[in-house]
Design a protein around this motif. Structure first.
Motif, mmCIF file in Angstrom:
data_model
loop_
_atom_site.group_PDB
_atom_site.id
_atom_site.type_symbol
_atom_site.label_atom_id
_atom_site.label_comp_id
_atom_site.label_asym_id
_atom_site.label_seq_id
_atom_site.Cartn_x
_atom_site.Cartn_y
_atom_site.Cartn_z
ATOM 1 N N LEU A 33 0.869 -1.171 0.000
ATOM 2 C CA LEU A 33 0.000 0.000 0.000
ATOM 3 C C LEU A 33 0.911 1.228 0.000
ATOM 4 O O LEU A 33 1.850 1.303 0.780
ATOM 5 N N ALA A 34 0.646 2.150 -0.911
ATOM 6 C CA ALA A 34 1.548 3.288 -1.045
ATOM 7 C C ALA A 34 1.571 4.161 0.208
ATOM 8 O O ALA A 34 2.637 4.605 0.628
ATOM 9 N N THR A 35 0.420 4.424 0.726
ATOM 10 C CA THR A 35 0.352 5.264 1.927
ATOM 11 C C THR A 35 -0.654 4.671 2.893
ATOM 12 O O THR A 35 -1.622 4.042 2.499
ATOM 13 N N ALA A 36 -0.423 4.889 4.140
ATOM 14 C CA ALA A 36 -1.372 4.508 5.201
ATOM 15 C C ALA A 36 -1.222 5.545 6.302
ATOM 16 O O ALA A 36 -0.119 5.906 6.673
ATOM 17 N N PRO A 37 -2.304 6.051 6.838
ATOM 18 C CA PRO A 37 -2.208 7.111 7.847
ATOM 19 C C PRO A 37 -1.739 6.573 9.184
ATOM 20 O O PRO A 37 -1.736 5.379 9.432
ATOM 21 N N SER A 38 -1.382 7.479 10.025
ATOM 22 C CA SER A 38 -1.000 7.105 11.389
ATOM 23 C C SER A 38 -2.238 6.669 12.156
ATOM 24 O O SER A 38 -3.308 7.269 12.058
ATOM 25 N N GLY A 39 -2.092 5.586 12.886
ATOM 26 C CA GLY A 39 -3.221 5.062 13.652
ATOM 27 C C GLY A 39 -2.748 4.317 14.884
ATOM 28 O O GLY A 39 -1.590 4.413 15.298
ATOM 29 N N LEU A 40 -3.668 3.561 15.475
ATOM 30 C CA LEU A 40 -3.380 2.872 16.714
ATOM 31 C C LEU A 40 -2.498 1.655 16.490
ATOM 32 O O LEU A 40 -2.463 1.078 15.401
ATOM 33 N N ASN A 41 -1.802 1.268 17.575
ATOM 34 C CA ASN A 41 -1.167 -0.038 17.627
ATOM 35 C C ASN A 41 -1.753 -0.784 18.824
ATOM 36 O O ASN A 41 -2.811 -0.405 19.326
ATOM 37 N N GLN A 42 -1.120 -1.835 19.264
ATOM 38 C CA GLN A 42 -1.614 -2.663 20.382
ATOM 39 C C GLN A 42 -3.043 -3.157 20.117
ATOM 40 O O GLN A 42 -3.860 -3.281 21.029
ATOM 41 N N LEU A 43 -3.351 -3.425 18.827
ATOM 42 C CA LEU A 43 -4.724 -3.790 18.472
ATOM 43 C C LEU A 43 -5.174 -5.098 19.102
ATOM 44 O O LEU A 43 -6.366 -5.311 19.314
ATOM 45 N N ASP A 44 -4.219 -5.967 19.438
ATOM 46 C CA ASP A 44 -4.597 -7.225 20.070
ATOM 47 C C ASP A 44 -5.175 -7.021 21.466
ATOM 48 O O ASP A 44 -5.841 -7.924 21.997
ATOM 49 N N LYS A 45 -4.944 -5.843 22.057
ATOM 50 C CA LYS A 45 -5.527 -5.534 23.361
ATOM 51 C C LYS A 45 -6.946 -4.990 23.238
ATOM 52 O O LYS A 45 -7.675 -4.931 24.234
ATOM 53 N N LEU A 46 -7.305 -4.579 22.023
ATOM 54 C CA LEU A 46 -8.603 -3.944 21.823
ATOM 55 C C LEU A 46 -9.625 -4.835 21.127
ATOM 56 O O LEU A 46 -10.830 -4.700 21.364
ATOM 57 N N PHE A 47 -9.125 -5.725 20.270
ATOM 58 C CA PHE A 47 -10.040 -6.482 19.412
ATOM 59 C C PHE A 47 -9.800 -7.985 19.521
ATOM 60 O O PHE A 47 -8.701 -8.445 19.823
ATOM 61 N N THR A 48 -10.869 -8.693 19.272
ATOM 62 C CA THR A 48 -10.809 -10.156 19.174
ATOM 63 C C THR A 48 -11.007 -10.554 17.722
ATOM 64 O O THR A 48 -11.973 -10.113 17.079
ATOM 65 N N LEU A 49 -10.097 -11.382 17.195
ATOM 66 C CA LEU A 49 -10.224 -11.936 15.843
ATOM 67 C C LEU A 49 -10.466 -13.433 15.995
ATOM 68 O O LEU A 49 -9.522 -14.212 16.175
ATOM 69 N N MET A 86 -14.357 -14.734 4.345
ATOM 70 C CA MET A 86 -15.120 -13.921 5.292
ATOM 71 C C MET A 86 -14.163 -13.533 6.416
ATOM 72 O O MET A 86 -13.465 -14.384 6.963
ATOM 73 N N GLY A 87 -14.144 -12.254 6.701
ATOM 74 C CA GLY A 87 -13.235 -11.786 7.745
ATOM 75 C C GLY A 87 -13.901 -10.732 8.607
ATOM 76 O O GLY A 87 -14.841 -10.058 8.188
ATOM 77 N N GLY A 88 -13.429 -10.625 9.822
ATOM 78 C CA GLY A 88 -13.996 -9.602 10.695
ATOM 79 C C GLY A 88 -13.305 -9.569 12.049
ATOM 80 O O GLY A 88 -12.529 -10.457 12.399
ATOM 81 N N PHE A 89 -13.605 -8.521 12.782
ATOM 82 C CA PHE A 89 -13.057 -8.399 14.140
ATOM 83 C C PHE A 89 -14.039 -7.615 14.993
ATOM 84 O O PHE A 89 -14.821 -6.809 14.500
ATOM 85 N N TRP A 90 -13.973 -7.918 16.290
ATOM 86 C CA TRP A 90 -14.877 -7.269 17.248
ATOM 87 C C TRP A 90 -14.075 -6.692 18.411
ATOM 88 O O TRP A 90 -13.070 -7.247 18.836
ATOM 89 N N SER A 91 -14.589 -5.572 18.895
ATOM 90 C CA SER A 91 -13.987 -5.040 20.121
ATOM 91 C C SER A 91 -14.198 -6.046 21.243
ATOM 92 O O SER A 91 -15.238 -6.694 21.324
#
Length: 566
Positions: A33-49, A86-91
């Motif tokens: 991906l050419a560009t991606a904005p700044s965002g959160l990390n530590q996503l494994d603490k926030l979401f369940t896959l 099929m993909g998804g994630f939940w808080s």
């Protein structure tokens, strides 16, 4: 009871084209991906896959790190990256949000390459759910409706949120970067300023003397949250008239991070903290130490704010506005020193408080601190009625003693903690005299009824004999008494004697003096009542002999007061 709708803001930025560049996001298929904005990390603490959904379909979603150099410390979730997925994630439960409160979500979405829009997959959907299946919920989510929060049937208003995506025969590559979400970090900031020279806290409106050491402690405290508070930047606005020479960060675990001290002319400084704050590392303290500038006129530092932030949380605090005061040398001089005064008289000491080149000091801003003969006296404000810098201080006679060792120690201070050295005035109090304060001109003995026997009588109440010694504490004297024969006006002598009785000892007074008392003074003005301990059977008495004849008799008792060695 009817409840009004709550505002849930969701900002979605969709990217449908691929620009040239080197930035990449590392996913399972190494898609770039050419560009991606700044965002959160530590996503494994926030979401369940979940590994699979309750429909039995495997979840294709995964977390990957963004490698765009302009978006450090950012993660993305790749929802789908191929056909028939099929993909998804939940808080997770701790990251649910309350639909009864306003909330803002900001996400950036990648929906695939612009070269494959005609064969794009089914896309993604932002989903709110309160399904008892929890994070395993998924499959089917094919029409859109107006959000009616009552339909969630949530007793506490807490909802899971996330994204779902799916593909059929057409392929797709969908990714999400979470830029912001509610309730991720809760932390606080506070600042304490300390005068290290005086070891006291500085608050708004207080003073710090020029050239004193000063310390600023900015303490960050992690309260709670779903994420660690990481990659913290500190933006510190600096006070005026303070020069800092060192800076550091101290973490809760005791470790330290060295920082570069602000330059002398800096008005602001930015720092980055190396360690994150979390439940296990709750605090970090940024410490700046320096010195108040040597100002020539009192100066206010002004209120200075400080901001601490990362991508998901920001907090701030304000350091107090206080006064940096001039370090002004002061001198004190005693005029007409030494002083001599007679015992019993007051003395007024004259002096000068000297302050060089003061632009803001008047007499009424100077306080005198006197000590007389070792006793600290109440402070005295200098008066504008006197010439600038001049003062007078009156010492009462009762505060002095006879001798040449009286001393006034006095120093001056101003409201800005400037102090003079101690000035000393030496005072000599000249001695007074040894004398009788009161002596009865005529005194009588009680009447004697003669019966042919020797009889003794004591005094009537008209006797007075008080000695005054104003020569100074510790002086000594002796009192002698002598007596003549008592006679009538016709010249008949009374058969008897004047006696002095003290305890078991009785002495007959005659023309030779007999010591009847002595005393060492306990004050500079000592009054001593000689008769105070005489009784009806002691002191001066008269004894008549058996041969005495009736009549009215008079005689002389002479009191002789002499100085005696101390």
């Amino acid at each position: 009871m009817w409840k009004g709708p709550k505002q849930i803001l969701v900002a979605l930025a969709a990217l449908t084209g691929l620009w040239a560049g080197t930035a990449q996001i590392q996913a399972a298929d190494e898609a770039s991906l050419a560009t991606a904005p700044s965002g959160l990390n530590q996503l494994d603490k926030l979401f369940t896959l979940p590994a699979a959904f309750n429909s039995g379909v495997t979840n294709s979603a995964s977390i990957a790190n963004v490698t765009n150099a302009s978006s450090p410390n950012t993660q993305a979730i790749q929802v789908i990256n191929g056909k028939k997925q099929m993909g998804g994630f939940w808080s997770n439960d701790a990251n649910r949000f309350d639909i009864n409160k306003d909330a803002t979500f900001k996400m950036w979405l990648y929906l695939g390459s612009s070269t494959s829009t005609s064969k794009a997959g089914d896309g993604m959907a932002f989903v709110l759910q309160n399904d008892p299946n929890g994070s395993a919920t998924g499959g089917g989510l094919t029409q859109s409706e107006v959000l009616d929060t009552s339909k969630f049937n949530s007793s506490d208003g807490l909802m899971r949120w996330g994204f779902m995506g799916a593909t059929g025969s057409n392929s797709g590559n969908n990714m999400v970067v979470i830029e912001s979400a509610p309730n991720l970090v809760d932390a606080s900031a506070a600042v304490k300023v300390t005068d290290k020279t005086k070891n006291r806290e500085i608050t708004t409106g207080s003073q710090l003397k020029a050239k004193h050491k000063v310390q600023y402690d900015y303490q960050l405290t992690y309260q709670s949250g779903q994420l660690d508070w990481d990659n913290i930047t500190a933006e510190l606005n600096l006070p005026k008239y303070v020069t800092f020479d060192s800076a550091k960060v101290t973490y809760a675990d005791g470790s330290e991070q060295a920082l570069t001290a602000p330059t002398a002319d800096a008005t602001k400084v930015d720092y980055s903290l190396n360690k994150a704050l979390s439940a296990s590392q709750k605090t970090a303290t940024i410490t700046l130490t320096g010195t108040a500038n040597d100002v020539t006129v009192n100066q206010n530092t002004t209120v200075t704010s400080a901001t601490f932030k990362n991508k998901v949380f920001e907090t701030s605090t304000e350091a107090p506005d206080y006064l940096i005061t001039v370090d002004q040398p002061m001198g004190i001089y005693i005029r007409n020193n030494p002083y001599t005064v007679a015992n019993g008289e007051d003395v007024t000491i004259k002096g000068i408080v000297a302050v060089e080149n003061s632009e803001q000091l008047t007499n009424d801003k100077v306080t005198l601190h006197p000590t007389v003969n070792g006793q600290e006296m109440p402070t005295v404000q200098m008066s504008n009625d006197e010439e600038s810098g001049f003062f007078s201080y009156k010492i009462k006679a009762s505060q002095l003693h006879v001798g040449n060792d009286n001393k006034l120690e006095i120093w001056a201070s101003d409201p800005y903690e400037n102090e003079s050295p101690v000035g000393v005035a030496n005072i000599t109090v000249t001695g007074g005299e040894l004398s009788f304060k009161s002596v009865s001109k005529n005194s009588t003995f009680k009447s004697i009824t003669l019966d042919g026997q020797a009889q003794t009588t004591d005094r009537e109440d008209d006797w007075q004999l008080v000695v005054r010694d104003s020569r100074g504490k510790g002086s000594s004297w002796q009192l002698q008494a002598s007596a003549t024969n008592f006679k009538t006006t016709g010249g008949q002598t009374l058969a008897g004697d004047v006696l002095f009785r003290e305890g078991d000892k009785t002495t007959v007074l005659n023309s030779n003096g007999t010591v009847i008392d002595s005393h060492t003074t306990t004050s500079d003005n000592d009054d001593y009542d000689v008769l105070s301990d005489w009784t009806s059977k002691s002191g001066i008495l008269y004894r008549s002999n058996a041969g005495a004849v009736p009549g009215s008799y008079t005689g002389d008792i002479t009191w002789t007061l002499t100085d005696a060695p101390k």
